[in-house]
Design a protein around this motif. Structure first.
Motif, PDB file in Angstrom:
ATOM      1  N   UNK A 215       0.871  -1.174   0.000  1.00 37.62           N
ATOM      2  CA  UNK A 215       0.000   0.000   0.000  1.00 37.62           C
ATOM      3  C   UNK A 215       0.909   1.225   0.000  1.00 37.62           C
ATOM      4  N   UNK A 216       0.944   1.913  -1.121  1.00 38.41           N
ATOM      5  CA  UNK A 216       1.842   3.060  -1.262  1.00 38.41           C
ATOM      6  C   UNK A 216       1.541   4.162  -0.259  1.00 38.41           C
ATOM      7  N   UNK A 217       0.305   4.213   0.218  1.00 37.60           N
ATOM      8  CA  UNK A 217      -0.058   5.261   1.179  1.00 37.60           C
ATOM      9  C   UNK A 217       0.184   4.834   2.626  1.00 37.60           C
ATOM     10  N   UNK A 218       0.562   3.567   2.806  1.00 39.74           N
ATOM     11  CA  UNK A 218       0.824   3.078   4.160  1.00 39.74           C
ATOM     12  C   UNK A 218       2.046   3.769   4.749  1.00 39.74           C
ATOM     13  N   UNK A 219       2.020   3.962   6.043  1.00 39.54           N
ATOM     14  CA  UNK A 219       3.174   4.546   6.737  1.00 39.54           C
ATOM     15  C   UNK A 219       4.001   3.459   7.426  1.00 39.54           C
ATOM     16  N   UNK A 220       3.747   2.200   7.061  1.00 36.13           N
ATOM     17  CA  UNK A 220       4.443   1.075   7.691  1.00 36.13           C
ATOM     18  C   UNK A 220       5.608   0.574   6.841  1.00 36.13           C
ATOM     19  N   UNK A 221       6.735   0.384   7.483  1.00 36.58           N
ATOM     20  CA  UNK A 221       7.929  -0.174   6.845  1.00 36.58           C
ATOM     21  C   UNK A 221       8.416  -1.332   7.709  1.00 36.58           C
ATOM     22  N   UNK A 222       8.794  -2.435   7.067  1.00 41.92           N
ATOM     23  CA  UNK A 222       9.337  -3.565   7.818  1.00 41.92           C
ATOM     24  C   UNK A 222      10.841  -3.658   7.587  1.00 41.92           C
ATOM     25  N   UNK A 223      11.592  -3.904   8.666  1.00 38.36           N
ATOM     26  CA  UNK A 223      13.049  -4.017   8.588  1.00 38.36           C
ATOM     27  C   UNK A 223      13.478  -5.398   9.074  1.00 38.36           C
ATOM     28  N   UNK A 257       7.813   1.590  12.069  1.00 33.80           N
ATOM     29  CA  UNK A 257       8.800   0.582  11.698  1.00 33.80           C
ATOM     30  C   UNK A 257       8.550  -0.719  12.461  1.00 33.80           C
ATOM     31  N   UNK A 258       8.304  -1.786  11.697  1.00 35.45           N
ATOM     32  CA  UNK A 258       8.186  -3.125  12.274  1.00 35.45           C
ATOM     33  C   UNK A 258       9.524  -3.828  12.058  1.00 35.45           C
ATOM     34  N   UNK A 259      10.121  -4.300  13.133  1.00 37.09           N
ATOM     35  CA  UNK A 259      11.438  -4.923  13.031  1.00 37.09           C
ATOM     36  C   UNK A 259      11.328  -6.425  13.252  1.00 37.09           C
ATOM     37  N   UNK A 260      11.840  -7.163  12.276  1.00 33.36           N
ATOM     38  CA  UNK A 260      11.875  -8.622  12.357  1.00 33.36           C
ATOM     39  C   UNK A 260      13.324  -9.036  12.578  1.00 33.36           C
ATOM     40  N   UNK A 282       8.291  -1.040  16.494  1.00 33.67           N
ATOM     41  CA  UNK A 282       7.659  -2.205  17.103  1.00 33.67           C
ATOM     42  C   UNK A 282       8.384  -3.443  16.583  1.00 33.67           C
ATOM     43  N   UNK A 283       8.503  -4.458  17.416  1.00 26.33           N
ATOM     44  CA  UNK A 283       9.104  -5.706  16.957  1.00 26.33           C
ATOM     45  C   UNK A 283       8.015  -6.649  16.462  1.00 26.33           C
ATOM     46  N   UNK A 295       2.041  -2.674   3.980  1.00 25.52           N
ATOM     47  CA  UNK A 295       3.386  -2.121   4.057  1.00 25.52           C
ATOM     48  C   UNK A 295       3.706  -1.243   2.853  1.00 25.52           C
ATOM     49  N   UNK A 296       4.538  -0.251   3.108  1.00 25.23           N
ATOM     50  CA  UNK A 296       5.073   0.584   2.034  1.00 25.23           C
ATOM     51  C   UNK A 296       6.279  -0.108   1.390  1.00 25.23           C
ATOM     52  N   UNK A 297       7.106  -0.753   2.226  1.00 24.68           N
ATOM     53  CA  UNK A 297       8.308  -1.423   1.715  1.00 24.68           C
ATOM     54  C   UNK A 297       8.908  -2.294   2.807  1.00 24.68           C
ATOM     55  N   UNK A 298       9.819  -3.161   2.388  1.00 21.30           N
ATOM     56  CA  UNK A 298      10.620  -3.966   3.309  1.00 21.30           C
ATOM     57  C   UNK A 298      12.084  -3.629   3.070  1.00 21.30           C
ATOM     58  N   UNK A 299      12.800  -3.296   4.142  1.00 23.20           N
ATOM     59  CA  UNK A 299      14.233  -3.031   4.083  1.00 23.20           C
ATOM     60  C   UNK A 299      14.925  -4.182   4.797  1.00 23.20           C
ATOM     61  N   UNK A 300      15.809  -4.871   4.095  1.00 21.41           N
ATOM     62  CA  UNK A 300      16.336  -6.111   4.648  1.00 21.41           C
ATOM     63  C   UNK A 300      17.852  -6.206   4.560  1.00 21.41           C
TER      64      UNK A 300
END
Length: 399
Positions: A215-223, A257-260, A282-283, A295-300
């Motif tokens: 979702x391009x408008x989402x403010x969520x990013x996963x790392x 930011x969701x951190x995995x 948040x974890x 999510x907007x994107x995943x940074x890994x």
């Protein structure tokens, strides 16, 4: 094999028993869970043994339930603490004593029964790390007629190194079926050529038809983070610096930011010391196979786990700070590209992209196009209908 009968009829249905042996790594469970939960697997009776995965029986059960594996045809084999402890001691010490070396069959029979392996399994699934733990050997010893199925340790690519493409290495273990993720996975294609089968990864292919999580408008990013960096062309110090920069940027842009973290991370406090500076963090502790967050994107950092998001059309960027030095010893998964930069197959085939600047997170159209291109690439190289292919192959083995 279990044969169901109905009064007045002869045998009407045959159910085969599968033991899925998971050793230490949840990456194996990530891979196979897509098959276990599939409609194709409902015709099998499936038993799961988590060896050195959870720290307790309670934690193993939580893992089992969190993956959604509590189905009518699926059983978690969870022997009592005393039984597991006894077999652990026997396996660790008795083989060192001359008197018991010639009596290991009896010991394996004893432990195989105590651990619940005496089920007359038709198939035993093991991952292709090919580590023969005492518990796994006990399962083999009490199920001598079972077909051995080797499945991937994770959803990545195991390519032959340069010069090894046709290397015929003597098979390390018996295999009746060797499952692979992709046609690009060539590491074992010669050694196990008679049983080698590109099935694809069930937990990827089962995601292709699920709703997109992008979702391009989402403010969520996963790392995604790693537990080791040196074997992958980087250093922990450099990675922690990039991790800090990512959180600083996301905090400024008001991203969540969701951190995995890697499940085997022993020094997680180093990340958390950085995380605690930012309220946006948040974890995320569950498997990425069951994530349901837009999510907007995943940074890994270098990892194959991002592929579970690629399969849901989320753009995935590799943020690993690779070293720009010549190394005497070749790396297992990395090599130099035309520019002399370290790269890896996931970038080269287009299912991940090297992050050039964090500002790309602000370009909604570019994120959309990258996610779509990566989604097309993953379907090209990781086959669809994986569970159906595996189910059919198993039935062919015993027909």
């Amino acid at each position: 094999m279990k044969v169901d009968k109905v009064v007045g009829y002869t045998e009407v249905s045959t159910r085969f028993k599968l033991l899925i042996f998971i050793h230490k790594s949840l990456g194996e469970l990530d891979w196979i869970s897509g098959f276990i939960k599939s409609s194709e697997a409902e015709s099998f009776d499936i038993f799961i043994y988590l060896n050195k995965v959870g720290k307790s029986a309670r934690e193993n059960k939580q893992i089992y339930e969190s993956y959604g594996l509590d189905k009518a045809n699926v059983t978690l084999l969870e022997p009592s603490y005393i039984r597991k402890g006894l077999c652990k001691v026997l396996g660790k010490h008795l083989n060192k004593i001359r008197y018991f070396k010639n009596r290991m069959q009896s010991i394996h029979d004893f432990c195989g029964t105590k651990l619940g392996f005496n089920q007359n399994f038709d198939f035993i699934f093991r991952d292709y790390q090919l580590h023969d733990s005492f518990q796994l050997l006990s399962a083999f010893k009490v199920n001598k007629e079972a077909k051995m199925v080797i499945f991937p340790h994770a959803v990545g690519l195991q390519k032959a190194k340069k010069g090894e493409e046709l290397l015929n290495i003597e098979p390390a273990v018996k295999a009746d079926l060797w499952l692979e993720n992709s046609i690009l996975s060539t590491r074992w294609v010669v050694t196990y050529k008679d049983v080698f089968f590109v099935s694809g990864a069930p937990s990827l292919s089962s995601s292709y038809d699920k709703p997109s999580l992008f979702d391009a408008s989402s403010m969520n990013v996963l790392v995604n983070t790693r537990n080791k960096y040196t074997p992958y062309g980087s250093t922990r110090e450099m990675a922690l610096k990039v991790f800090s920069q990512v959180l600083e940027f996301c905090d400024q842009k008001k991203f969540n930011v969701y951190i995995k973290h890697h499940p085997r991370e022993n020094d997680i406090h180093e990340y958390r010391d950085i995380q605690k500076k930012y309220s946006c963090v948040k974890e995320f502790s569950d498997s990425l196979t069951i994530i349901d967050i837009k999510l907007r994107a995943c940074l890994s950092m270098f990892s194959t786990s991002g592929l579970f998001l690629t399969a849901r059309q989320v753009p995935v960027f590799d943020i690993t700070p690779y070293l720009n030095i010549k190394r005497g010893k070749p790396l297992s998964f990395h090599f130099e590209d035309e520019k002399g930069q370290l790269t890896h197959d996931l970038i080269e085939i287009g299912v991940q992209e090297r992050l050039e600047t964090l500002d790309v997170l602000l370009d909604e159209m570019k994120l959309k196009l990258i996610g779509e291109a990566q989604f097309d690439a993953i379907k090209k190289y990781f086959p669809e209908a994986s569970s159906s292919k595996i189910s059919q192959k198993l039935k062919e083995l015993v027909s």
